[in-house]
Design a protein around this motif. Structure first.
Motif, PDB file in Angstrom:
ATOM      1  N   TRP A 209       0.830  -1.210   0.000  1.00  0.00           N
ATOM      2  CA  TRP A 209       0.000   0.000   0.000  1.00  0.00           C
ATOM      3  C   TRP A 209       0.864   1.260   0.000  1.00  0.00           C
ATOM      4  N   SER A 210       2.099   1.149   0.456  1.00  0.00           N
ATOM      5  CA  SER A 210       2.979   2.324   0.453  1.00  0.00           C
ATOM      6  C   SER A 210       3.290   2.797  -0.965  1.00  0.00           C
ATOM      7  N   ASP A 211       3.083   1.931  -1.973  1.00  0.00           N
ATOM      8  CA  ASP A 211       3.244   2.349  -3.368  1.00  0.00           C
ATOM      9  C   ASP A 211       2.092   3.245  -3.822  1.00  0.00           C
ATOM     10  N   CYS A 212       0.999   3.252  -3.066  1.00  0.00           N
ATOM     11  CA  CYS A 212      -0.210   3.989  -3.460  1.00  0.00           C
ATOM     12  C   CYS A 212      -0.304   5.360  -2.805  1.00  0.00           C
ATOM     13  N   GLY A 213       0.639   5.691  -1.962  1.00  0.00           N
ATOM     14  CA  GLY A 213       0.640   6.977  -1.282  1.00  0.00           C
ATOM     15  C   GLY A 213       1.295   6.859   0.081  1.00  0.00           C
ATOM     16  N   GLU A 214       1.379   7.970   0.773  1.00  0.00           N
ATOM     17  CA  GLU A 214       1.935   7.974   2.121  1.00  0.00           C
ATOM     18  C   GLU A 214       1.059   7.103   3.023  1.00  0.00           C
ATOM     19  N   THR A 215       1.646   6.069   3.598  1.00  0.00           N
ATOM     20  CA  THR A 215       0.843   5.055   4.290  1.00  0.00           C
ATOM     21  C   THR A 215       1.351   4.801   5.703  1.00  0.00           C
ATOM     22  N   GLU A 216       0.410   4.739   6.637  1.00  0.00           N
ATOM     23  CA  GLU A 216       0.693   4.288   7.993  1.00  0.00           C
ATOM     24  C   GLU A 216       0.070   2.909   8.174  1.00  0.00           C
ATOM     25  N   PHE A 217       0.818   1.990   8.750  1.00  0.00           N
ATOM     26  CA  PHE A 217       0.364   0.620   8.956  1.00  0.00           C
ATOM     27  C   PHE A 217       0.044   0.397  10.428  1.00  0.00           C
ATOM     28  N   ARG A 218      -1.111  -0.207  10.653  1.00  0.00           N
ATOM     29  CA  ARG A 218      -1.512  -0.524  12.021  1.00  0.00           C
ATOM     30  C   ARG A 218      -2.055  -1.951  12.051  1.00  0.00           C
ATOM     31  N   VAL A 219      -1.697  -2.703  13.070  1.00  0.00           N
ATOM     32  CA  VAL A 219      -2.200  -4.060  13.262  1.00  0.00           C
ATOM     33  C   VAL A 219      -3.057  -4.066  14.521  1.00  0.00           C
ATOM     34  N   LEU A 220      -4.327  -4.445  14.357  1.00  0.00           N
ATOM     35  CA  LEU A 220      -5.280  -4.461  15.465  1.00  0.00           C
ATOM     36  C   LEU A 220      -5.554  -5.898  15.899  1.00  0.00           C
ATOM     37  N   ASP A 221      -6.106  -6.035  17.080  1.00  0.00           N
ATOM     38  CA  ASP A 221      -6.379  -7.349  17.660  1.00  0.00           C
ATOM     39  C   ASP A 221      -7.727  -7.868  17.156  1.00  0.00           C
ATOM     40  N   GLY A 222      -7.718  -9.064  16.578  1.00  0.00           N
ATOM     41  CA  GLY A 222      -8.976  -9.659  16.165  1.00  0.00           C
ATOM     42  C   GLY A 222      -8.877 -10.408  14.858  1.00  0.00           C
ATOM     43  N   ALA A 223      -9.980 -11.055  14.503  1.00  0.00           N
ATOM     44  CA  ALA A 223     -10.076 -11.829  13.273  1.00  0.00           C
ATOM     45  C   ALA A 223     -10.714 -10.991  12.169  1.00  0.00           C
ATOM     46  N   HIS A 224     -11.005 -11.630  11.043  1.00  0.00           N
ATOM     47  CA  HIS A 224     -11.408 -10.921   9.825  1.00  0.00           C
ATOM     48  C   HIS A 224     -12.671 -10.081  10.006  1.00  0.00           C
ATOM     49  N   TYR A 225     -13.653 -10.595  10.757  1.00  0.00           N
ATOM     50  CA  TYR A 225     -14.933  -9.899  10.914  1.00  0.00           C
ATOM     51  C   TYR A 225     -14.981  -9.008  12.156  1.00  0.00           C
ATOM     52  N   ARG A 226     -13.879  -8.882  12.865  1.00  0.00           N
ATOM     53  CA  ARG A 226     -13.872  -8.117  14.120  1.00  0.00           C
ATOM     54  C   ARG A 226     -14.307  -6.673  13.911  1.00  0.00           C
ATOM     55  N   PHE A 227     -14.005  -6.083  12.786  1.00  0.00           N
ATOM     56  CA  PHE A 227     -14.304  -4.667  12.539  1.00  0.00           C
ATOM     57  C   PHE A 227     -15.793  -4.367  12.653  1.00  0.00           C
ATOM     58  N   MET A 228     -16.663  -5.366  12.388  1.00  0.00           N
ATOM     59  CA  MET A 228     -18.101  -5.121  12.391  1.00  0.00           C
ATOM     60  C   MET A 228     -18.628  -4.783  13.779  1.00  0.00           C
ATOM     61  N   ASP A 229     -17.883  -5.139  14.824  1.00  0.00           N
ATOM     62  CA  ASP A 229     -18.293  -4.846  16.198  1.00  0.00           C
ATOM     63  C   ASP A 229     -17.845  -3.464  16.658  1.00  0.00           C
ATOM     64  N   ALA A 230     -17.212  -2.694  15.775  1.00  0.00           N
ATOM     65  CA  ALA A 230     -16.735  -1.348  16.116  1.00  0.00           C
ATOM     66  C   ALA A 230     -15.872  -1.355  17.379  1.00  0.00           C
ATOM     67  N   PRO A 231     -14.810  -2.167  17.405  1.00  0.00           N
ATOM     68  CA  PRO A 231     -13.975  -2.206  18.613  1.00  0.00           C
ATOM     69  C   PRO A 231     -13.342  -0.840  18.890  1.00  0.00           C
ATOM     70  N   ASP A 232     -13.161  -0.533  20.162  1.00  0.00           N
ATOM     71  CA  ASP A 232     -12.614   0.769  20.554  1.00  0.00           C
ATOM     72  C   ASP A 232     -11.278   1.042  19.877  1.00  0.00           C
ATOM     73  N   GLU A 233     -10.464  -0.005  19.722  1.00  0.00           N
ATOM     74  CA  GLU A 233      -9.144   0.169  19.115  1.00  0.00           C
ATOM     75  C   GLU A 233      -9.260   0.703  17.692  1.00  0.00           C
ATOM     76  N   LEU A 234     -10.268   0.236  16.956  1.00  0.00           N
ATOM     77  CA  LEU A 234     -10.488   0.724  15.592  1.00  0.00           C
ATOM     78  C   LEU A 234     -11.017   2.150  15.611  1.00  0.00           C
ATOM     79  N   LEU A 235     -11.974   2.431  16.480  1.00  0.00           N
ATOM     80  CA  LEU A 235     -12.532   3.781  16.554  1.00  0.00           C
ATOM     81  C   LEU A 235     -11.453   4.790  16.951  1.00  0.00           C
ATOM     82  N   ASP A 236     -10.533   4.369  17.818  1.00  0.00           N
ATOM     83  CA  ASP A 236      -9.427   5.249  18.210  1.00  0.00           C
ATOM     84  C   ASP A 236      -8.526   5.564  17.023  1.00  0.00           C
ATOM     85  N   VAL A 237      -8.321   4.585  16.131  1.00  0.00           N
ATOM     86  CA  VAL A 237      -7.513   4.832  14.929  1.00  0.00           C
ATOM     87  C   VAL A 237      -8.163   5.918  14.067  1.00  0.00           C
TER      88      VAL A 237
END
Length: 249
Positions: A209-237
């Motif tokens: 993704w860094s080839d597509c523009g200035e990119t910051e990488f973050r690794v969050l805790d959870g599996a593929h569908y975890r984002f659907m629960d709106a975890p605080d860690e994602l909302l903080d990002v």
């Protein structure tokens, strides 16, 4: 009564005039905008704006898009009336790529640029397509649909599974067709989100993704569908990368 801007079919609710910044959230493969129903409407002054693609939920009578490029062509025009303030785009897995294409189209047409593009659990456009869904039979995809419907809190009725399977198959075919030889470098920054328990897309495959523009990488805790629960860690990002106070919601 809200004014009909002619773009209302793209939203379950019209974006609020009270928002300070809008986060347009694109639906995951096989899903519609209601997949974001567990997300809060506002994160401080960041408004979560789920986008509805053609062919799903209240737009089920419309033909699904055939390519990410065609989807982005239409989506930028639908978003334009709502780009009167800062905004960002979010897409997970299959919706990260049309999110990128939408950012490309906005720049090509001289429209306002996003403050940031958030891409989750997806390889960069020029390194794909990638993922086990691409080789699945309809029977295997139907089983994934059942799992996803349960994950969303629904009952996997046969008619619902059949309808969702048609949408998922169309999304998978669009993914197969999408393989740009070289990426367009975006003017907006990118946040590339991986998940440490994701068996669909290993976060270590997202480096390009860094080839597509200035990119910051973050690794969050959870599996593929975890984002659907709106975890605080994602909302903080979202809050942090959009320059808003963290946990101010």
């Amino acid at each position: 009564m809200p004014v009909d801007t002619g773009t209302s079919r793209w939203f379950l609710r019209e974006p609020s005039p009270e928002s300070g910044i809008r986060l347009f959230c694109l639906p995951y493969s096989g899903c519609g905008a209601t997949m974001y129903r567990k997300w809060p409407r506002f994160l401080g002054d960041i408004e979560v704006c789920p986008v509805q693609f053609p062919g799903r939920e209240n737009r089920f009578r419309e033909e699904p898009y055939g390519t990410y490029e065609a989807l982005a062509d239409d989506l930028v025009e639908a978003l334009l009336p709502h780009l009167d303030r800062p905004f960002a785009l979010f897409g997970h897995c299959g919706s990260a790529l049309p999110g990128y294409e939408t950012a490309v189209r906005l720049a090509e047409r001289g429209y306002p640029a996003p403050d940031r593009l958030f891409v989750s659990s997806q390889v960069a456009p020029h390194t794909g397509p990638q993922g086990r869904f691409l080789e699945m039979s309809d029977a295997e995809l139907a089983e994934e649909v059942r799992t996803l419907i349960v994950q969303l809190g629904g009952a996997p009725r046969p008619d619902l599974v059949e309808l969702s399977l048609d949408i998922l198959r169309a999304d998978v075919e669009a993914n197969k067709r999408y393989h740009p030889a070289a990426p367009v470098r975006l003017v907006c920054p990118i946040t590339a989100l991986g998940w440490n328990q994701d068996v669909e897309v290993d976060h270590r495959l997202m480096a390009s993704w860094s080839d597509c523009g200035e990119t910051e990488f973050r690794v969050l805790d959870g599996a593929h569908y975890r984002f659907m629960d709106a975890p605080d860690e994602l909302l903080d990002v979202f809050a942090r990368d959009l320059g808003r106070p963290v946990n101010a919601y």
